[in-house]
Design an enzyme around this catalytic site. Structure first.
Site, PDB file in Angstrom:
ATOM      1  N   TYR A  23       0.686  -4.672   0.490  1.00 39.49           N
ATOM      2  CA  TYR A  23       0.072  -3.386  -0.079  1.00 39.49           C
ATOM      3  C   TYR A  23      -0.576  -2.453   1.081  1.00 39.49           C
ATOM      4  O   TYR A  23      -1.053  -1.506   0.713  1.00 39.49           O
ATOM      5  CB  TYR A  23      -0.600  -3.485  -1.399  1.00 39.49           C
ATOM      6  CG  TYR A  23      -0.128  -4.438  -2.473  1.00 39.49           C
ATOM      7  CD1 TYR A  23       1.035  -3.692  -3.213  1.00 39.49           C
ATOM      8  CD2 TYR A  23      -0.227  -5.720  -2.424  1.00 39.49           C
ATOM      9  CE1 TYR A  23       1.829  -4.173  -4.201  1.00 39.49           C
ATOM     10  CE2 TYR A  23       0.648  -6.217  -3.622  1.00 39.49           C
ATOM     11  CZ  TYR A  23       1.421  -5.491  -4.601  1.00 39.49           C
ATOM     12  OH  TYR A  23       2.153  -6.138  -5.378  1.00 39.49           O
ATOM     13  N   HIS A 101       4.641   3.775  -5.582  1.00 43.34           N
ATOM     14  CA  HIS A 101       4.445   2.557  -5.658  1.00 43.34           C
ATOM     15  C   HIS A 101       4.147   2.037  -4.152  1.00 43.34           C
ATOM     16  O   HIS A 101       4.802   2.861  -3.215  1.00 43.34           O
ATOM     17  CB  HIS A 101       5.571   1.668  -6.200  1.00 43.34           C
ATOM     18  CG  HIS A 101       5.805   1.799  -7.589  1.00 43.34           C
ATOM     19  ND1 HIS A 101       5.111   1.131  -8.385  1.00 43.34           N
ATOM     20  CD2 HIS A 101       6.787   2.436  -8.158  1.00 43.34           C
ATOM     21  CE1 HIS A 101       5.492   1.480  -9.812  1.00 43.34           C
ATOM     22  NE2 HIS A 101       6.394   2.471  -9.397  1.00 43.34           N
TER      23      HIS A 101
END
Length: 146
Positions: A23, A101
């Site tokens: 991430y 995302h």
């Protein structure tokens, strides 16, 4: 003035700490600060919400309609694959949104490749970590400028 709401789902408050290889190393506030700088420079009003609670995200989407929000940038996080209720809220308010995302969901586990939002979103941005939010904001700017 165009109003944009950035909606962030569960565990995004842990960005920078949680699986940085997947991430990224920047925290959510760092990403939002950068987004705010672009919004300020382009005359957009930007608000953001993050919650680990599905109902709070639904409340924020419903409130966005009452507040005259023009666009939503949505990172539903884990609710991407589970939340019919959040999907229904977005359909109800009829505010266009872009799904974001941080990771490349299409390259991950099969369950992460299913989105309850992609078919109703204006578009989906995936795999660019925090930069995905900026790409979504640019897409919005492209749609509101004459």
């Amino acid at each position: 003035m165009t109003r944009i709401l950035v909606v962030n789902g569960p565990n995004l408050n842990l960005l920078g700490e949680r699986e940085p290889g997947q991430y990224g190393q920047r925290g959510l506030q760092d990403i939002l600060d950068e987004l705010q700088q672009v919004a300020d420079a382009t005359g957009l009003q930007l608000d953001a919400v993050q919650s680990n609670a599905e109902g709070e995200l639904i409340d924020a989407v419903q409130q966005a309609s009452r507040d005259g929000v023009d666009w939503i940038i949505l990172n539903p996080a884990g609710y991407t694959h589970t939340s019919v209720a959040l999907r229904d809220a977005l359909l109800a308010v009829k505010i266009p949104f872009i799904e974001v995302h941080l990771s490349a969901v299409s390259a991950r586990e099969p369950f992460r490749q299913v989105s309850y939002f992609a078919d109703i979103a204006e578009g989906v941005i995936s795999g660019f970590r925090g930069e995905g939010y900026l790409l979504a904001l640019q897409a919005i700017l492209n749609r509101i400028e004459p």
